[in-house]
Scaffold this motif. Sequence first.
Motif, short mmCIF file in Angstrom:
data_model
loop_
_atom_site.label_atom_id
_atom_site.label_comp_id
_atom_site.label_asym_id
_atom_site.label_seq_id
_atom_site.Cartn_x
_atom_site.Cartn_y
_atom_site.Cartn_z
N ILE A 1 48.11 36.05 53.03
CA ILE A 1 49.10 34.99 52.86
C ILE A 1 49.75 35.09 51.49
O ILE A 1 50.93 34.76 51.31
CB ILE A 1 48.45 33.61 53.07
CG1 ILE A 1 47.92 33.51 54.51
CG2 ILE A 1 49.42 32.47 52.77
CD1 ILE A 1 47.07 32.29 54.78
N GLY A 2 49.00 35.60 50.50
CA GLY A 2 49.53 35.77 49.15
C GLY A 2 50.71 36.72 49.07
O GLY A 2 51.49 36.68 48.11
N CYS B 1 48.36 33.71 45.10
CA CYS B 1 49.67 33.42 44.50
C CYS B 1 49.85 34.11 43.16
O CYS B 1 50.98 34.24 42.68
CB CYS B 1 49.85 31.92 44.31
SG CYS B 1 49.85 30.96 45.84
N LEU B 2 48.75 34.52 42.53
CA LEU B 2 48.80 35.02 41.16
C LEU B 2 48.45 36.49 41.02
O LEU B 2 48.77 37.11 40.01
CB LEU B 2 47.84 34.20 40.29
CG LEU B 2 48.06 32.68 40.28
CD1 LEU B 2 46.94 31.99 39.52
CD2 LEU B 2 49.41 32.34 39.67
N MET B 3 47.76 37.06 42.01
CA MET B 3 47.32 38.45 41.92
C MET B 3 47.63 39.17 43.22
O MET B 3 47.73 38.55 44.28
CB MET B 3 45.80 38.53 41.66
CG MET B 3 45.33 37.85 40.40
SD MET B 3 43.51 37.84 40.27
CE MET B 3 43.17 39.58 40.02
N THR B 4 47.77 40.48 43.15
CA THR B 4 47.92 41.27 44.36
C THR B 4 46.58 41.34 45.09
O THR B 4 45.52 41.07 44.51
CB THR B 4 48.41 42.69 44.05
OG1 THR B 4 47.40 43.39 43.30
CG2 THR B 4 49.71 42.65 43.25
N THR B 5 46.63 41.74 46.36
CA THR B 5 45.41 41.78 47.17
C THR B 5 44.37 42.73 46.57
O THR B 5 43.19 42.39 46.46
CB THR B 5 45.75 42.22 48.60
OG1 THR B 5 46.66 41.26 49.17
CG2 THR B 5 44.51 42.30 49.46
N ASN C 1 55.53 41.07 49.17
CA ASN C 1 56.54 41.21 50.22
C ASN C 1 57.83 40.48 49.85
O ASN C 1 58.93 40.93 50.21
CB ASN C 1 56.00 40.69 51.56
CG ASN C 1 55.08 41.70 52.23
OD1 ASN C 1 54.59 42.64 51.58
ND2 ASN C 1 54.85 41.55 53.51
N LEU C 2 57.71 39.36 49.15
CA LEU C 2 58.91 38.65 48.68
C LEU C 2 59.68 39.49 47.67
O LEU C 2 60.90 39.63 47.75
CB LEU C 2 58.51 37.32 48.03
CG LEU C 2 57.83 36.27 48.91
CD1 LEU C 2 57.39 35.08 48.05
CD2 LEU C 2 58.78 35.79 50.00
N ILE C 3 58.94 40.06 46.73
CA ILE C 3 59.58 40.83 45.66
C ILE C 3 60.23 42.10 46.20
O ILE C 3 61.38 42.43 45.87
CB ILE C 3 58.54 41.18 44.57
CG1 ILE C 3 58.05 39.89 43.89
CG2 ILE C 3 59.13 42.13 43.53
CD1 ILE C 3 56.86 40.09 42.98
N VAL C 4 59.51 42.80 47.08
CA VAL C 4 60.05 44.03 47.64
C VAL C 4 61.22 43.72 48.57
O VAL C 4 62.24 44.43 48.57
CB VAL C 4 58.95 44.81 48.40
CG1 VAL C 4 59.53 46.01 49.12
CG2 VAL C 4 57.87 45.26 47.42
N PRO D 1 54.23 33.26 42.61
CA PRO D 1 55.24 34.15 42.02
C PRO D 1 54.99 35.64 42.21
O PRO D 1 55.80 36.45 41.85
CB PRO D 1 55.15 33.80 40.53
CG PRO D 1 53.70 33.45 40.34
CD PRO D 1 53.25 32.79 41.61
N VAL D 2 53.81 36.03 42.77
CA VAL D 2 53.47 37.45 42.82
C VAL D 2 53.44 37.95 44.26
O VAL D 2 52.81 38.95 44.56
CB VAL D 2 52.11 37.71 42.13
CG1 VAL D 2 51.86 39.21 41.92
CG2 VAL D 2 52.03 37.02 40.78
N GLY D 3 54.09 37.26 45.20
CA GLY D 3 54.12 37.71 46.58
C GLY D 3 54.85 39.04 46.70
O GLY D 3 56.08 39.09 46.58
#
Length: 422
Positions: free
Chosen positions: A364-365, A325-329, A374-377, A370-372
């Motif tokens: 899943i992240g 949830c906090l960092m990219t993969t 796919n959500l942001i893009v 807040p750092v998803g």
Amino acid sequence: MIAFLLIGLLALLLFLRQPLLVILMAAAAFVHIVWGKGQLDYIIEDMWVGLDKELILSIPLFILCGNVMTRGSIAQRLINLLAALTRPLPGGMAVACVLACSVFAAISGSSIVTMLAIGAVMYPAMRQAGYDNKFSLGAIMSGGTLGIIIPPSIPMIIYGLVTETSITDLFAAGFGPGILLTIVLSAYAIWFNRKRPSEAFSLEEFSVAFRRGIWAVLMPVIMLGGIYTGWFTATEAAAVALAYAMVVEIFVHRELKLVDFYHVVLEASKLGGSLFPVLAVALSLNIILIEHRIPQGMVVIMQGYIDSPWMFMLLVNVLLLIVGCLMTTGEAILVLAPLLAPVAAAYGYDKVLFGLIMILNLEIGYLTPPVGLNLIVAMSAFKQPFGLLCRAAIPFIILMLGCLIVVVWQPWIAMWFVTGKF
């Protein structure tokens, strides 16, 4: 105790929202000062040693290949073929969306590239066909995450680099969970759209789509077939994929001009320019951690508090879901994999299996704020509110959590493709 001070330093810098490069540089300096001889110039030397690996060349090649296909028509032709094939199913277009993501994932190695390439075509088509908006967005965003599970996968390559794990075995282990996720997401698409009328299968439409899409379908067959038959390595596979994509898009499909290749290279260079400095520092940190046996020290301490491998795996999964949830993969793998993989091995978990479990958690992240990513893009690409995208992702997150539990419970799903044993 000092090992946990290092973890505390990392946690503090993450809490202060420092850039990953700063976090890794601080950690490397801390290790050199505390365990090393205090000569920080060794960090630069270790960076060169860490980057002196042929496998690293595969990362920019796969990024470049994904950009070539995004600008070309391979994604569109795959979608047309799969849409013709799934036409008789309730919600056939949604199933085609998931299947197209899984096939494109076997080419691009990237979640975001997969989501954008398929979503740019499928989202307007699904909305025009009357599919529910939240379901359409959720299907595209979750389908995009298959890009880091189904091989080839850039996060798998990064994990293999920092933990010295076989990339070929990681790729093989990704097939089982990737197939499981594809089946589960497709089944949900059929169930959710069960009241939608299905259409009759058209052999003529399928034949036309197959002729137009045959070059796109052959690409993952050639690439992955070459890896597992031993014809070429993962790096050579990336080069073959790039060459194949360029020949098909420029000379066969004629959808990409040579002048466009300049912009494709520019986009890939921007991404590589942000990734490789971080990767260099992470590999430098990994070298000094191994040299001073810091992971082994953590193993001894943790085994004094946690006896059960299942309890360890439960705590690690909770940690990785929170980190996702906090960092990219990529960031999470670079920071945590060198520390957690040796501990997991001490509890009896194969490094390949642990890598797949780690990537499944972090996958899943991509769908959690807040750092998803796919959500942001998706917010930018599909012009939808962030809150709506988060709600659209919820049922798909639940399905993916279920698949994660199944893989942890039945590890043969991943390891059968590596060992051939149940």
